[in-house]
Design a protein around this motif. Structure first.
Motif, short mmCIF file in Angstrom:
data_model
loop_
_atom_site.label_atom_id
_atom_site.label_comp_id
_atom_site.label_asym_id
_atom_site.label_seq_id
_atom_site.Cartn_x
_atom_site.Cartn_y
_atom_site.Cartn_z
N VAL A 44 -1.47 5.60 -0.40
CA VAL A 44 -1.66 5.65 1.06
C VAL A 44 -2.36 4.39 1.58
CG1 VAL A 44 -2.91 6.82 2.91
CG2 VAL A 44 -1.58 8.15 1.26
N THR A 45 -3.44 3.98 0.92
CA THR A 45 -4.17 2.80 1.39
C THR A 45 -3.29 1.56 1.36
OG1 THR A 45 -6.31 3.71 0.69
CG2 THR A 45 -6.19 1.33 1.03
N LEU A 47 -0.09 1.42 1.70
CA LEU A 47 0.86 1.54 2.81
C LEU A 47 0.19 1.18 4.13
CD1 LEU A 47 2.70 4.85 1.82
CD2 LEU A 47 3.74 2.56 1.96
N LEU A 48 -1.03 1.65 4.32
CA LEU A 48 -1.76 1.37 5.56
C LEU A 48 -2.10 -0.11 5.68
CD1 LEU A 48 -4.12 4.49 5.60
CD2 LEU A 48 -2.21 4.04 7.15
N LYS A 63 7.75 2.28 5.80
CA LYS A 63 6.38 2.53 5.36
C LYS A 63 5.81 3.82 5.97
CE LYS A 63 5.90 -1.46 3.12
NZ LYS A 63 5.67 -1.57 1.67
N LEU A 67 4.60 7.19 4.00
CA LEU A 67 3.26 7.73 4.24
C LEU A 67 3.33 9.21 4.62
CD1 LEU A 67 0.23 7.02 4.54
CD2 LEU A 67 0.70 6.47 6.93
N ARG A 68 4.26 9.52 5.50
CA ARG A 68 4.42 10.90 5.95
C ARG A 68 4.80 11.83 4.79
NH1 ARG A 68 5.20 13.21 10.89
NH2 ARG A 68 6.28 15.21 10.92
N GLN A 71 1.80 12.82 2.56
CA GLN A 71 0.92 13.81 3.16
C GLN A 71 1.59 15.19 3.27
OE1 GLN A 71 -2.41 11.20 4.07
NE2 GLN A 71 -1.52 12.44 2.53
N LEU A 92 -1.09 10.85 12.01
CA LEU A 92 0.11 10.05 11.74
C LEU A 92 0.60 9.35 13.01
CD1 LEU A 92 1.98 12.49 9.33
CD2 LEU A 92 1.03 10.25 8.73
N GLY A 118 -6.47 7.17 6.07
CA GLY A 118 -6.08 7.73 4.78
C GLY A 118 -7.05 8.79 4.29
#
Length: 364
Positions: A44-45, A47-48, A63, A67-68, A71, A92, A118
Motif C-alpha cells: 500500500v505505501t 502504491l501511495l 495504481k 490499492l482498492r 483493502q 479511497l 495507508g
C-alpha cells in the motif's frame, strides 16, 4: 494498570485478512498488550508513494485499482464489512483526489498526506477483526497526540508535546482496553498532516525485568534481527540480544527490520524491544536492550541500495581551509544528509541516501 506491552506490526504482518488474524493471535496471546501500532498493508505505501509522484490518468487508475483491491480483499472477508465500508470508501476517495492533485503539482507535504491514508485503513480493518473476536478494541487517531517539526518527509516528533498529549488523551483509553493506532500518520501544531518514519508513541510506565515479554514488541517478516539479510544470504544467523546503539546503526545502514527512528522512544526511556515474526511468534526473535555483555568485534553486515555517490574535485582544496565547511553548508541548506565521506588532497567523495523518508517502505 502498572505496565503494558506496545506491539508494532509491519506491512507483511497486516498484508491480508489471514495475516491480520495471525497478528491478532500474537496480540491476544499476551494480556498485557494494550497498544497496537500498525503500518499499512504490504504494498500500500509503495502504491501511495507512486501516486504522489504525479502519474498520468491511465497509470493512476491502475495504481488506485490495485490499492482498492488490497483493502477490499480484507474488507469483504469481515463478518460485517458494512460497519466500516463507508469509511474505507471515503479514505479511497481522498486518495483519488490527492493523486489527481499530485498529477498537477507534487510536493513532500502532499506525499505525507497521501501516505498517511495507508495506516488509517489498515487500523480500521484490524479493529474490526479484533471485534469479531469479542475484543474491546478502540481505534485511535494518532494525529490527536502526535506533534512534529514542519520538515515534510522527515518530520521529527516534539517529544515534550507528544508526552503531554499522550498522557491526556491516550493513557486514559489504554486503561479501558486495547487501543489500535497508526505508525506513520502525524500532525504538527497547526494540524497539517505529516509523515513520521517511525512509530513514536510513548507512554511513561515502569519496566519490570520479570516480564516474559518486553514492553515493545515489533513484528516483521523475519524472526528477529540477523547478521545479514537472510533473504540474500541463506547462512545468516539470528542475533539473540543486541544493544540499542548497534541495532540503530544497523538500521541506519540498511537493515530492513527496523527503521532507525523506531528505537528512539525506547532508547529515551530504556524500554527493551523484542523483534519477532507474526507468522511464527514461537520461533523466538531478537531482544534489543540498553547494553549487552561481551559484544563481538563485528556484529553484522548491512546492505543499502539506491545510494548516490557524489565526487567533488577541486585543486582549490589543496592546503585550503573551510572547503568542507562550505560543502556541508550547501548540503544543510537543502536538507541533505551525508552517510559516508572520504577525502584526498584534491577531492571529496560523499554517499547520499536517495530513498529519503517517502520511499523507505520495507517488506516488514
Amino acid at each position: 494498570m502498572t505496565s503494558f506491552v506496545v506491539a508494532k506490526f509491519g506491512g507483511t504482518s497486516v498484508a491480508d485478512y489471514d495475516a491480520m488474524n495471525r497478528s491478532a493471535d500474537v496480540v491476544l496471546a499476551d494480556p498485557n498488550t494494550r497498544l497496537v501500532v500498525l503500518s499499512a498493508s504490504a504494498g500500500v505505501t509503495n502504491l501511495l508513494v507512486s501516486l504522489s509522484e504525479g502519474l498520468e490518468a491511465t497509470e493512476r487508475f491502475v495504481k488506485l485499482d490495485a490499492l482498492r483491491k488490497i483493502q477490499f480483499n480484507i474488507l469483504e472477508r469481515l463478518q460485517n464489512p458494512n460497519v466500516i465500508r463507508e469509511e474505507v470508501e471515503r479514505l479511497l476517495e481522498n486518495i483519488t483526489t490527492l493523486a489527481e492533485a499530485a498529477s498537477l503539482a507534487t510536493s513532500t507535504a502532499l506525499t505525507d498526506e497521501l501516505v498517511s491514508h495507508g495506516e488509517l485503513m489498515s487500523t480500521l480493518l484490524f479493529v474490526e477483526i479484533l471485534r469479531e473476536r469479542n475484543v474491546h478494541a478502540q481505534w485511535f487517531d494518532v494525529r490527536k497526540v502526535m506533534r512534529t517539526s514542519d520538515r515534510f518527509g522527515r518530520a521529527e516528533p516534539d517529544v515534550e508535546m507528544l508526552a503531554e498529549l499522550t498522557q491526556q488523551q491516550l493513557a486514559p483509553r489504554l486503561a479501558e482496553g486495547m487501543v489500535i493506532t497508526q505508525a506513520l500518520s502525524v500532525a504538527k501544531p497547526k494540524a497539517v498532516q505529516q509523515r513520521l518514519a517511525a512509530a513514536a508513541v510513548t507512554i511513561r510506565q515502569p519496566c519490570s525485568a520479570k516480564r516474559c515479554m518486553p514492553p515493545v514488541w515489533i513484528s516483521g517478516l523475519t524472526c528477529g534481527i540477523y547478521t545479514t539479510d537472510p533473504r540474500v544470504v541463506s547462512a545468516a544467523k539470528r542475533i539473540d540480544v543486541i544493544a540499542f546503539e548497534e541495532a540503530a546503526e544497523m538500521a541506519t545502514f540498511g537493515a530492513k527490520v527496523l527503521h532507525p527512528a523506531t528505537l528512539l522512544p525506547a532508547v529515551r526511556s530504556d524500554i527493551p524491544v523484542f523483534v519477532g515474526s507474526s507468522k511464527d511468534p514461537k520461533a523466538g526473535g531478537t531482544l534489543v536492550c540498553k547494553k549487552t555483555e561481551n559484544p563481538p568485534l563485528f556484529r553484522a553486515l548491512a546492505l543499502r541500495r539506491r545510494q548516490t555517490l557524489v565526487t567533488l574535485h577541486s585543486h582549490n582544496m589543496l592546503h585550503s581551509r573551510g572547503f568542507l565547511a562550505e560543502v556541508f553548508g550547501i548540503l544543510a541548506r537543502h536538507n541533505i544528509s551525508v552517510d559516508l565521506i572520504t577525502t584526498s588532497e584534491v577531492s571529496i567523495a560523499l554517499t547520499l541516501d536517495t530513498t529519503g523518508s517517502t520511499s523507505t517502505a520495507t517488506p516488514c
